[in-house]
Write a protein that holds these residues in place. Structure first.
Motif, PDB file in Angstrom:
ATOM      1  N   ALA A  24       0.687  -1.172  -0.005  1.00 46.30           N
ATOM      2  CA  ALA A  24      -0.044   0.146  -0.020  1.00 46.30           C
ATOM      3  C   ALA A  24       0.704   1.238   0.008  1.00 46.30           C
ATOM      4  CB  ALA A  24      -0.987  -0.135   1.101  1.00 46.30           C
ATOM      5  N   MET A  25       1.946   1.377   0.709  1.00 41.18           N
ATOM      6  CA  MET A  25       2.924   2.574   0.756  1.00 41.18           C
ATOM      7  C   MET A  25       3.488   2.580  -0.588  1.00 41.18           C
ATOM      8  SD  MET A  25       4.893   1.934   4.435  1.00 41.18           S
ATOM      9  CE  MET A  25       5.564   3.654   4.244  1.00 41.18           C
ATOM     10  N   MET A  26       3.923   1.643  -1.278  1.00 39.91           N
ATOM     11  CA  MET A  26       4.506   1.454  -2.657  1.00 39.91           C
ATOM     12  C   MET A  26       3.541   2.106  -3.606  1.00 39.91           C
ATOM     13  SD  MET A  26       7.309   1.490  -4.278  1.00 39.91           S
ATOM     14  CE  MET A  26       8.174   1.302  -5.716  1.00 39.91           C
ATOM     15  N   ARG A  27       2.357   1.570  -3.757  1.00 39.63           N
ATOM     16  CA  ARG A  27       1.262   1.841  -4.418  1.00 39.63           C
ATOM     17  C   ARG A  27       0.982   3.658  -4.315  1.00 39.63           C
ATOM     18  NH1 ARG A  27      -1.985  -3.681  -3.875  1.00 39.63           N
ATOM     19  NH2 ARG A  27      -0.998  -4.603  -5.470  1.00 39.63           N
ATOM     20  N   GLY A  28       0.769   3.965  -3.039  1.00 35.59           N
ATOM     21  CA  GLY A  28       0.423   5.357  -2.797  1.00 35.59           C
ATOM     22  C   GLY A  28       1.526   6.147  -3.263  1.00 35.59           C
ATOM     23  N   VAL A  29       2.763   6.029  -3.264  1.00 41.15           N
ATOM     24  CA  VAL A  29       3.661   6.969  -3.681  1.00 41.15           C
ATOM     25  C   VAL A  29       3.777   7.049  -5.134  1.00 41.15           C
ATOM     26  CG1 VAL A  29       5.820   5.277  -3.455  1.00 41.15           C
ATOM     27  CG2 VAL A  29       6.170   7.609  -3.142  1.00 41.15           C
ATOM     28  N   GLN A  30       3.562   5.856  -5.839  1.00 39.00           N
ATOM     29  CA  GLN A  30       3.343   5.776  -7.230  1.00 39.00           C
ATOM     30  C   GLN A  30       2.377   6.500  -7.769  1.00 39.00           C
ATOM     31  OE1 GLN A  30       3.355   1.572  -7.632  1.00 39.00           O
ATOM     32  NE2 GLN A  30       5.600   1.405  -8.182  1.00 39.00           N
ATOM     33  N   ALA A  31       1.222   6.552  -7.044  1.00 39.73           N
ATOM     34  CA  ALA A  31       0.081   7.206  -7.410  1.00 39.73           C
ATOM     35  C   ALA A  31       0.102   8.554  -7.065  1.00 39.73           C
ATOM     36  CB  ALA A  31      -1.282   6.368  -6.760  1.00 39.73           C
ATOM     37  N   THR A  32       0.431   9.050  -6.027  1.00 34.46           N
ATOM     38  CA  THR A  32       0.586  10.344  -5.560  1.00 34.46           C
ATOM     39  C   THR A  32       1.732  10.981  -5.417  1.00 34.46           C
ATOM     40  OG1 THR A  32       0.641   9.834  -3.375  1.00 34.46           O
ATOM     41  CG2 THR A  32      -1.730   9.564  -4.312  1.00 34.46           C
ATOM     42  N   GLY A  33       2.797  10.351  -5.434  1.00 33.06           N
ATOM     43  CA  GLY A  33       4.206  11.057  -5.110  1.00 33.06           C
ATOM     44  C   GLY A  33       4.357  11.220  -3.696  1.00 33.06           C
ATOM     45  N   GLN A  34       3.495  10.892  -2.739  1.00 35.76           N
ATOM     46  CA  GLN A  34       3.755  11.222  -1.653  1.00 35.76           C
ATOM     47  C   GLN A  34       3.759   9.563  -0.801  1.00 35.76           C
ATOM     48  OE1 GLN A  34       0.534  13.447  -0.071  1.00 35.76           O
ATOM     49  NE2 GLN A  34       1.455  15.315  -0.676  1.00 35.76           N
ATOM     50  N   ILE A  35       4.633   9.647   0.322  1.00 34.26           N
ATOM     51  CA  ILE A  35       4.501   8.260   1.320  1.00 34.26           C
ATOM     52  C   ILE A  35       3.671   8.683   2.247  1.00 34.26           C
ATOM     53  CG2 ILE A  35       6.026   6.864   2.568  1.00 34.26           C
ATOM     54  CD1 ILE A  35       8.443   7.244   0.598  1.00 34.26           C
ATOM     55  N   THR A  36       2.842   7.676   2.425  1.00 34.57           N
ATOM     56  CA  THR A  36       1.876   7.676   3.534  1.00 34.57           C
ATOM     57  C   THR A  36       1.908   6.396   4.264  1.00 34.57           C
ATOM     58  OG1 THR A  36       0.137   8.864   2.301  1.00 34.57           O
ATOM     59  CG2 THR A  36      -0.409   7.754   4.347  1.00 34.57           C
ATOM     60  N   TYR A  37       2.108   6.557   5.838  1.00 32.33           N
ATOM     61  CA  TYR A  37       2.461   5.385   6.499  1.00 32.33           C
ATOM     62  C   TYR A  37       1.146   4.926   7.296  1.00 32.33           C
ATOM     63  CZ  TYR A  37       7.464   6.199   6.849  1.00 32.33           C
ATOM     64  OH  TYR A  37       8.749   6.244   6.502  1.00 32.33           O
ATOM     65  N   PRO A  38       0.800   3.825   7.408  1.00 31.26           N
ATOM     66  CA  PRO A  38      -0.396   3.089   8.080  1.00 31.26           C
ATOM     67  C   PRO A  38      -0.435   3.895   9.377  1.00 31.26           C
ATOM     68  CG  PRO A  38       0.659   1.421   6.913  1.00 31.26           C
ATOM     69  CD  PRO A  38       1.646   2.366   6.646  1.00 31.26           C
ATOM     70  N   ASP A  39      -1.578   3.974   9.714  1.00 32.71           N
ATOM     71  CA  ASP A  39      -2.092   4.401  11.123  1.00 32.71           C
ATOM     72  C   ASP A  39      -1.234   3.450  12.271  1.00 32.71           C
ATOM     73  OD1 ASP A  39      -3.546   6.453  10.193  1.00 32.71           O
ATOM     74  OD2 ASP A  39      -5.068   5.740  10.545  1.00 32.71           O
ATOM     75  N   ASN A  40      -1.248   2.082  11.951  1.00 31.56           N
ATOM     76  CA  ASN A  40      -0.730   1.253  12.975  1.00 31.56           C
ATOM     77  C   ASN A  40       0.874   1.120  12.684  1.00 31.56           C
ATOM     78  OD1 ASN A  40      -0.720  -0.397  10.713  1.00 31.56           O
ATOM     79  ND2 ASN A  40      -1.848  -2.094  11.637  1.00 31.56           N
ATOM     80  N   THR A  41       1.494   1.756  12.230  1.00 29.37           N
ATOM     81  CA  THR A  41       3.087   1.683  11.904  1.00 29.37           C
ATOM     82  C   THR A  41       3.569   1.818  13.224  1.00 29.37           C
ATOM     83  OG1 THR A  41       3.035   2.737   9.596  1.00 29.37           O
ATOM     84  CG2 THR A  41       5.193   2.512  11.028  1.00 29.37           C
ATOM     85  N   ALA A  42       4.274   0.592  13.608  1.00 25.63           N
ATOM     86  CA  ALA A  42       5.172   0.592  14.979  1.00 25.63           C
ATOM     87  C   ALA A  42       6.281   1.442  14.799  1.00 25.63           C
ATOM     88  CB  ALA A  42       5.592  -0.748  15.005  1.00 25.63           C
ATOM     89  N   SER A  43       6.625   1.790  16.072  1.00 27.81           N
ATOM     90  CA  SER A  43       7.617   2.830  16.322  1.00 27.81           C
ATOM     91  C   SER A  43       8.923   2.021  16.584  1.00 27.81           C
ATOM     92  CB  SER A  43       7.792   3.900  17.648  1.00 27.81           C
ATOM     93  OG  SER A  43       7.456   2.951  18.699  1.00 27.81           O
ATOM     94  N   PHE A  44      10.186   2.537  16.430  1.00 28.58           N
ATOM     95  CA  PHE A  44      11.215   1.960  16.498  1.00 28.58           C
ATOM     96  C   PHE A  44      11.455   1.464  18.037  1.00 28.58           C
ATOM     97  CE2 PHE A  44      13.244   3.904  12.843  1.00 28.58           C
ATOM     98  CZ  PHE A  44      14.095   3.025  12.355  1.00 28.58           C
ATOM     99  N   ALA A  45      10.876   2.282  19.064  1.00 28.20           N
ATOM    100  CA  ALA A  45      10.814   1.876  20.662  1.00 28.20           C
ATOM    101  C   ALA A  45       9.906   0.693  20.520  1.00 28.20           C
ATOM    102  CB  ALA A  45      10.389   2.970  21.170  1.00 28.20           C
ATOM    103  N   ASP A  46       8.846   0.763  20.057  1.00 28.22           N
ATOM    104  CA  ASP A  46       7.915  -0.309  20.346  1.00 28.22           C
ATOM    105  C   ASP A  46       8.536  -1.645  19.897  1.00 28.22           C
ATOM    106  OD1 ASP A  46       6.161   1.505  21.413  1.00 28.22           O
ATOM    107  OD2 ASP A  46       4.965   1.461  19.623  1.00 28.22           O
ATOM    108  N   ILE A  47       9.048  -1.683  18.708  1.00 28.53           N
ATOM    109  CA  ILE A  47       9.584  -3.047  18.162  1.00 28.53           C
ATOM    110  C   ILE A  47      10.671  -3.446  19.012  1.00 28.53           C
ATOM    111  CG2 ILE A  47      10.820  -4.204  16.177  1.00 28.53           C
ATOM    112  CD1 ILE A  47       8.934  -2.295  14.340  1.00 28.53           C
ATOM    113  N   GLU A  48      11.793  -2.404  19.272  1.00 28.73           N
ATOM    114  CA  GLU A  48      12.832  -2.897  20.082  1.00 28.73           C
ATOM    115  C   GLU A  48      12.717  -3.396  21.416  1.00 28.73           C
ATOM    116  OE1 GLU A  48      15.739   0.449  19.266  1.00 28.73           O
ATOM    117  OE2 GLU A  48      16.270  -0.357  17.336  1.00 28.73           O
TER     118      GLU A  48
END
Length: 261
Positions: free
Chosen positions: A233-257
């Motif tokens: 979805a991120m790749m398709r979004g940037v191809q279609a709009t020229g902007q990178i949009t992150y999903p709302d549930n994207t985890a932070s570095f701190a959460d993952i680590e």
């Protein structure tokens, strides 16, 4: 607790399916009591389509997860990369020898054709006999509903036969209604039943499955597909709009680590 003892009808084991070591450690540290590899997820992680992995590759994916975690790990070995009963038994023996807590065996050939009933039963019987003295929890799977190749009555008949052949757990991917789940649980008798919750099965809540007597719940390739879907979805979004949009549930570095420590 031994893997087999975690299968309690009416109090299902929630067994998520990581697709690589990182996702396995994360899920374990979030509280998973057991993990199962996913053949599809493992294939995706290796840049291959579902069904393209060899037995060595499927075992490798599962043993990598097992080595990195502290909880029981069950291997998705598809049809054991073999059509014969002896070949199926050999695959299950390799899983036991690798120290895995469990392994699953499908009644579907690599060509997508469901095995004749007699052969499917013979494969389970051979696998049970070959691993009887090991701690391996053998899950016998019938793929007929998932592939649309068998009606429910035929699948239930197979499940009953697999249970009588000595399978530790029986599993029917593709169940979408509580009526179907109840039919499989009844067919299995005293043998624990595992159910895969798919994206299009809203009635299959944990509470409903517990009331139906289910002993284990998994998601198959669902988590892997969700992760890949976010990247797509991120790749398709940037191809279609020229902007990178992150999903709302994207985890932070701190959460993952925090979950990987």
């Amino acid at each position: 607790m031994p893997f087999r003892a975690l299968h309690v009808p009416g109090d299902p084991l929630i067994m998520p399916n990581p697709w690589d070591v990182g996702s396995a450690v994360l899920l374990q540290n979030m509280g998973a009591k057991a993990l199962a590899s996913t053949s599809a997820g493992a294939a995706f992680a290796r840049g291959k389509p579902d069904g393209a992995l060899s037995l060595d590759e499927m075992l490798g994916a599962a043993t990598e997860i097992d080595a990195a975690t502290r909880v029981p790990v069950s291997a998705d070995l598809e049809n054991g990369d073999a059509d014969t009963p002896d070949g199926a038994a050999a695959a299950m023996c390799r899983a036991a020898e690798a120290g895995l807590a469990g392994a699953s065996l499908e009644d579907l050939g690599k060509d997508g054709v469901t095995y004749p009933t007699a052969l499917a039963i013979e494969r389970v019987e051979a696998a049970v006999a070959a691993t009887r003295d090991s701690r391996l929890v053998l899950t016998a799977r019938s793929e007929g509903l998932l592939t649309g190749t068998l009606p429910r009555d035929a699948v239930c008949a197979r499940i009953s036969a697999f249970a009588k052949a000595g399978a530790d757990v029986v599993f029917v991917p593709g169940l979408t209604s509580l009526e179907d789940v109840t039919a499989v649980v009844q067919a299995a008798g005293d043998t624990p039943v595992s159910v895969l919750i798919g994206a299009r099965s809203p009635d299959l809540t944990i509470a409903n499955l517990a009331n139906a007597g289910v002993a284990r719940v998994s998601v198959g390739s669902g988590m892997a597909r969700a992760a890949y879907g976010a990247a797509m979805a991120m790749m398709r979004g940037v191809q279609a709009t020229g902007q990178i949009t992150y999903p709302d549930n994207t985890a932070s570095f701190a959460d993952i680590e925090a979950l990987l420590k």
